[in-house]
Design a protein around this motif. Sequence first.
Motif, mmCIF file in Angstrom:
data_model
loop_
_atom_site.group_PDB
_atom_site.id
_atom_site.type_symbol
_atom_site.label_atom_id
_atom_site.label_comp_id
_atom_site.label_asym_id
_atom_site.label_seq_id
_atom_site.Cartn_x
_atom_site.Cartn_y
_atom_site.Cartn_z
ATOM 1 N N ARG A 192 0.822 -1.203 0.000
ATOM 2 C CA ARG A 192 0.000 0.000 0.000
ATOM 3 C C ARG A 192 0.865 1.267 0.000
ATOM 4 N N ALA A 193 1.892 1.252 0.835
ATOM 5 C CA ALA A 193 2.767 2.421 0.915
ATOM 6 C C ALA A 193 3.543 2.620 -0.382
ATOM 7 N N LEU A 194 3.892 1.529 -1.056
ATOM 8 C CA LEU A 194 4.612 1.640 -2.322
ATOM 9 C C LEU A 194 3.712 2.173 -3.425
ATOM 10 N N VAL A 195 2.511 1.625 -3.547
ATOM 11 C CA VAL A 195 1.583 2.050 -4.596
ATOM 12 C C VAL A 195 1.311 3.545 -4.496
ATOM 13 N N ARG A 196 1.229 4.039 -3.293
ATOM 14 C CA ARG A 196 1.012 5.471 -3.083
ATOM 15 C C ARG A 196 2.145 6.314 -3.672
ATOM 16 N N ARG A 197 3.335 5.740 -3.778
ATOM 17 C CA ARG A 197 4.512 6.481 -4.245
ATOM 18 C C ARG A 197 4.770 6.329 -5.743
ATOM 19 N N LEU A 242 22.959 10.733 11.848
ATOM 20 C CA LEU A 242 21.884 10.756 10.870
ATOM 21 C C LEU A 242 20.669 10.058 11.468
ATOM 22 N N VAL A 243 19.526 10.753 11.456
ATOM 23 C CA VAL A 243 18.269 10.198 11.967
ATOM 24 C C VAL A 243 17.247 10.197 10.836
ATOM 25 N N VAL A 244 16.693 9.034 10.536
ATOM 26 C CA VAL A 244 15.649 8.911 9.514
ATOM 27 C C VAL A 244 14.436 8.283 10.183
ATOM 28 N N ARG A 245 13.307 8.971 10.120
ATOM 29 C CA ARG A 245 12.131 8.587 10.909
ATOM 30 C C ARG A 245 10.873 8.564 10.040
ATOM 31 N N ALA A 246 9.976 7.618 10.350
ATOM 32 C CA ALA A 246 8.681 7.532 9.678
ATOM 33 C C ALA A 246 7.665 6.944 10.654
ATOM 34 N N TYR A 289 7.357 0.017 7.480
ATOM 35 C CA TYR A 289 6.834 -0.296 6.159
ATOM 36 C C TYR A 289 6.879 0.922 5.235
ATOM 37 N N GLU A 290 6.717 2.109 5.802
ATOM 38 C CA GLU A 290 6.872 3.334 5.007
ATOM 39 C C GLU A 290 8.305 3.464 4.498
ATOM 40 N N LEU A 291 9.276 3.134 5.342
ATOM 41 C CA LEU A 291 10.676 3.243 4.950
ATOM 42 C C LEU A 291 11.026 2.187 3.899
ATOM 43 N N ASP A 338 12.920 14.180 0.237
ATOM 44 C CA ASP A 338 11.790 14.679 -0.543
ATOM 45 C C ASP A 338 10.500 13.894 -0.295
ATOM 46 N N ASP A 339 10.597 12.805 0.453
ATOM 47 C CA ASP A 339 9.425 11.968 0.717
ATOM 48 C C ASP A 339 8.624 12.575 1.863
ATOM 49 N N PRO A 340 7.358 12.937 1.632
ATOM 50 C CA PRO A 340 6.566 13.594 2.687
ATOM 51 C C PRO A 340 6.295 12.730 3.906
ATOM 52 N N ALA A 341 6.470 11.409 3.797
ATOM 53 C CA ALA A 341 6.215 10.522 4.928
ATOM 54 C C ALA A 341 7.470 10.231 5.738
ATOM 55 N N VAL A 342 8.598 10.814 5.345
ATOM 56 C CA VAL A 342 9.879 10.531 5.992
ATOM 57 C C VAL A 342 10.501 11.824 6.494
#
Length: 344
Positions: A14-19, A276-280, A284-286, A325-329
Amino acid sequence: MTVGVIGCYGAVGRALVRRLRGRLRLGGRDLTQVRKLARPGVEAVEVDIDDDARLAEFCNGCDVVVNCAGPSASIGDTVAQAALRAGAHYVDVAGDQLDRSRLTALARGRATVLAAGMMPGLSALLPRALAERVERPSRLVAHVGGLDRFTRAAALDYVASLHGEDAAPLAAWHGHRPLRGALRPAENVVLPHFPGRVSAYPYLSGETQRLARTLELAEVEWWGVFDGERTLRALSGARGRETGQAAEDLELAARLDALGRRPYFQLVFDMDGRVLVVRAADSYELTAALAATTTRAVAAGRVPPGAHDASDVLVPAAVLNELRDDPAVEVTELSRAPVEEGVL
């Protein structure tokens, strides 16, 4: 260019299809669920991975096939073979256990990219991106996790990873080599960039060991972080147990830990004081974020023919920029004093 997504209505799918944009073919066992996800103009197809004919039919006409179905340990290379035989490129959000030489022989000029998810995938690409900002990196401390749910497929894959040939629970990378039994699980501790108290489980994967060798790191500590004691306890007791029961216990423990709370998942890397901090919202979003980046790279012809891991063929800095650039990350970089040895 037609991109086919198998397992499209799962957490990653689902998260991939959205992208993804452009011509899409979505596939899954439950056609009703597939149709609910399909936007106008998107093809919805009923496909069962265990049905060779239906799987081949799905792959025919696709330029790229992305596999989001799980558990990876039981699916093996079934989808990869069908995609390559249909003349499509192949992307797998997992698949790190697959035989690269066998898939390269099947590829016939097509690209196959495995381990294009959060872990493995981002777990190697992000430290590589960070290393480009550090002169002669020597030490990495990673804290990966949060308050995340486990789907059944994800729990099965997680438990299976503990039994892999390269799996080394409680190990650290010390003096340019793995050292088993170097660390112990920690409960109810405070870690930088995590809200409140958490539990941490030390673990040295095959991917992390390859990363350490590639970057010529002297020291690596890798901690899985769980914002809840039940999940850590279920994980600590999983090794040596029957896989299905261990996965069920892990899934339940994570659900109980998350009751009434807002989930989150993050990767925190400290390399010689550069952070470096990467958060979602969840892992599954990542995974979907990297799968989308990989799919675009394959479709654009930026990946050579043959079978590769995502961390070996994608440009780390470019991946990091796409995450920004990903709005969910959410991506944050900091500089501070290096973490002292033995400190969580």
